[in-house]
Design a protein around this motif. Structure first.
Motif, PDB file in Angstrom:
ATOM      1  N   SER A   1       0.828  -1.206   0.000  1.00 30.45           N
ATOM      2  CA  SER A   1       0.000   0.000   0.000  1.00 30.45           C
ATOM      3  C   SER A   1       0.862   1.255   0.000  1.00 30.45           C
ATOM      4  O   SER A   1       0.570   2.227  -0.709  1.00 30.45           O
ATOM      5  CB  SER A   1      -0.917  -0.004   1.236  1.00 30.45           C
TER       6      SER A   1
ATOM      7  N   GLN B   1       2.469   1.707  -3.530  1.00 27.99           N
ATOM      8  CA  GLN B   1       1.525   2.193  -4.521  1.00 27.99           C
ATOM      9  C   GLN B   1       1.189   3.661  -4.301  1.00 27.99           C
ATOM     10  O   GLN B   1       0.940   4.401  -5.252  1.00 27.99           O
ATOM     11  CB  GLN B   1       0.258   1.333  -4.503  1.00 27.99           C
ATOM     12  N   THR B   2       1.216   4.100  -3.041  1.00 24.35           N
ATOM     13  CA  THR B   2       0.981   5.515  -2.750  1.00 24.35           C
ATOM     14  C   THR B   2       2.176   6.359  -3.152  1.00 24.35           C
ATOM     15  O   THR B   2       2.026   7.416  -3.770  1.00 24.35           O
ATOM     16  CB  THR B   2       0.704   5.697  -1.245  1.00 24.35           C
TER      17      THR B   2
ATOM     18  N   THR C   1       4.582   5.721  -5.384  1.00 23.66           N
ATOM     19  CA  THR C   1       4.851   5.731  -6.823  1.00 23.66           C
ATOM     20  C   THR C   1       3.650   6.174  -7.654  1.00 23.66           C
ATOM     21  O   THR C   1       3.778   6.371  -8.862  1.00 23.66           O
ATOM     22  CB  THR C   1       5.285   4.336  -7.294  1.00 23.66           C
ATOM     23  N   ARG C   2       2.486   6.271  -7.017  1.00 20.19           N
ATOM     24  CA  ARG C   2       1.229   6.582  -7.709  1.00 20.19           C
ATOM     25  C   ARG C   2       0.989   5.595  -8.849  1.00 20.19           C
ATOM     26  O   ARG C   2       0.525   5.973  -9.931  1.00 20.19           O
ATOM     27  CB  ARG C   2       1.240   8.015  -8.245  1.00 20.19           C
ATOM     28  N   ASN C   3       1.331   4.348  -8.584  1.00 17.44           N
ATOM     29  CA  ASN C   3       1.196   3.306  -9.606  1.00 17.44           C
ATOM     30  C   ASN C   3       0.502   2.105  -8.982  1.00 17.44           C
ATOM     31  O   ASN C   3       1.017   1.513  -8.033  1.00 17.44           O
ATOM     32  CB  ASN C   3       2.582   2.903 -10.125  1.00 17.44           C
ATOM     33  N   PRO C   4      -0.670   1.707  -9.486  1.00 16.04           N
ATOM     34  CA  PRO C   4      -1.396   0.583  -8.897  1.00 16.04           C
ATOM     35  C   PRO C   4      -0.735  -0.770  -9.119  1.00 16.04           C
ATOM     36  O   PRO C   4      -1.164  -1.764  -8.538  1.00 16.04           O
ATOM     37  CB  PRO C   4      -2.765   0.637  -9.588  1.00 16.04           C
TER      38      PRO C   4
ATOM     39  N   ALA D   1       2.482  -1.254  -8.475  1.00 16.74           N
ATOM     40  CA  ALA D   1       3.664  -1.317  -7.610  1.00 16.74           C
ATOM     41  C   ALA D   1       3.452  -2.314  -6.476  1.00 16.74           C
ATOM     42  O   ALA D   1       2.384  -2.386  -5.874  1.00 16.74           O
ATOM     43  CB  ALA D   1       3.967   0.066  -7.040  1.00 16.74           C
ATOM     44  N   SER D   2       4.504  -3.078  -6.184  1.00 19.32           N
ATOM     45  CA  SER D   2       4.492  -4.013  -5.062  1.00 19.32           C
ATOM     46  C   SER D   2       5.932  -4.417  -4.779  1.00 19.32           C
ATOM     47  O   SER D   2       6.803  -4.255  -5.637  1.00 19.32           O
ATOM     48  CB  SER D   2       3.643  -5.252  -5.373  1.00 19.32           C
TER      49      SER D   2
ATOM     50  N   LEU E   1       0.633  -6.699  -3.908  1.00 15.43           N
ATOM     51  CA  LEU E   1      -0.079  -6.176  -5.076  1.00 15.43           C
ATOM     52  C   LEU E   1      -1.586  -6.323  -4.921  1.00 15.43           C
ATOM     53  O   LEU E   1      -2.352  -5.398  -5.212  1.00 15.43           O
ATOM     54  CB  LEU E   1       0.388  -6.913  -6.331  1.00 15.43           C
TER      55      LEU E   1
ATOM     56  N   HIS F   1      -5.530  -3.162  -3.437  1.00 13.12           N
ATOM     57  CA  HIS F   1      -6.714  -2.978  -4.285  1.00 13.12           C
ATOM     58  C   HIS F   1      -7.973  -3.479  -3.577  1.00 13.12           C
ATOM     59  O   HIS F   1      -9.035  -2.858  -3.687  1.00 13.12           O
ATOM     60  CB  HIS F   1      -6.510  -3.720  -5.609  1.00 13.12           C
TER      61      HIS F   1
END
Length: 330
Positions: A77, A80-81, A83-86, A88-89, A263, A267
């Motif tokens: 989480s 993803q915050t 990098t602003r990329n969903p 990302a993990s 990942l 979501h």
């Protein structure tokens, strides 16, 4: 339609407690009843074989699985915050691979200069180096730019670390079997020693990450807006990156590289409770712990009386989800 607050918090918590209880007695080579699983946790319990099995084997395994799932979900989480990329993990951005390479090198060659150092810190150093390489190659420190570049850099660094890991296994054949089992990812081998190795990192770093949630909410609207509201974006990113690397490194040192958990769960949490990180992060931790416990249960049940690695079960679920996520973005 998102869940009401009572349902949003209550349902994951109830399911987590239920999965934790089931993990104490389901698919055990020594029959353990549900009541024996509960009585083993109570003061003054007996010393029967089933109760001893629960207390010495199943309880630390379940606790580590829950801590592992919560930590990786939190790390995913945060990534993803940042990098602003969903997409990302920790597994896709090279942190898992770098931490695994450091662990394999330390286990295979055991150089004298690493003696006395925590293996979790060694794994964190490896993950930090690989994450730094990904950020450098993918220009992740820039606010603007193509976010897919960061994912490509992560895949490249992960492939390089994987190749070096395989080369290390060929050079250290005596340790290959144990290392390969660890690289599959899972908690079948953990005992109280591994729990106490992981617990300090989780109990210290998770509250810190939750305290930063309000500032991270401001970071999502842009660096300039965050500065006007009193947030230093560079310092915040550095602190969060340190938290992520230490969390992932401690998890990898205990359970090996567990993919897709970081990942999937962010979501799920956003769909369940929304995008406000002040509530999304703790819910993601609950869902991550639940998913890891369920994966460990399935890993036992699918091959009983043998076991599959929990990481393989997560990959069976995570790989199709990743394909769906990429197709939805294209």
């Amino acid at each position: 339609m998102r869940a009401t607050p009572l349902l949003a918090w209550g349902l994951p918590l109830v399911l987590l407690l239920l999965a934790f209880w089931l993990s104490l007695f389901c698919w055990s080579p020594v029959p353990v009843s549900p009541w024996q699983a509960i009585s083993a946790l109570l003061p003054g319990h007996g010393t029967s074989l089933p109760q001893a099995l629960v207390l010495n084997l199943r309880l630390p395994r379940s606790l580590v699985a829950a801590l592992l799932g919560a930590s990786l979900a939190l790390a995913g989480s945060l990534l993803q915050t940042l990098t602003r990329n969903p997409l990302a993990s920790p597994s896709l951005l090279g942190i898992n691979a770098g931490a695994s390479l450091a662990m394999v090198l330390a286990s295979a060659f055991n150089p004298a200069w690493v003696a006395g150092y925590s293996i979790a810190l060694l794994a964190a150093c490896g993950g930090g180096l690989s994450w730094g390489a990904v950020m450098l190659l993918g220009r992740g420190w820039q606010q603007a730019g193509d976010r897919s570049r960061l994912i490509l850099a992560g895949v490249t660094v992960s492939a390089l670390c994987a190749a070096l890991t395989k080369a290390t296994l060929l050079l250290a054949e005596d340790h290959a079997y144990g290392i390969l089992h660890w690289l599959a990812g899972g908690v079948s081998h953990v005992r109280w020693r591994e729990f106490w190795q992981l617990f300090p990192f989780v109990v210290l770093l998770s509250p810190l990450a939750l305290l930063l949630a309000a500032r991270l909410n401001l970071l999502r609207v842009g660096d300039d807006s965050a500065r006007t509201l009193g947030v230093d974006p560079g310092r915040l990113r550095l602190l969060v990156n340190i938290v992520v690397v230490l969390l992932v490194g401690s998890c990898v040192s205990v359970a090996g590289p567990v993919a897709f958990l970081g990942l999937l769960v962010p979501h799920m949490a956003r769909a369940w409770i929304g995008h406000d990180l002040r509530v999304m992060l703790p819910v993601a931790m609950l869902l991550g712990a639940l998913l890891m416990l369920l994966a460990d249960l399935l890993a036992r049940g699918l091959a009983f009386p043998g076991e599959l690695p929990a990481g393989a079960v997560l990959a069976l679920v995570g790989a199709p989800f990743f394909v769906w996520l990429v197709r939805r973005r294209t």
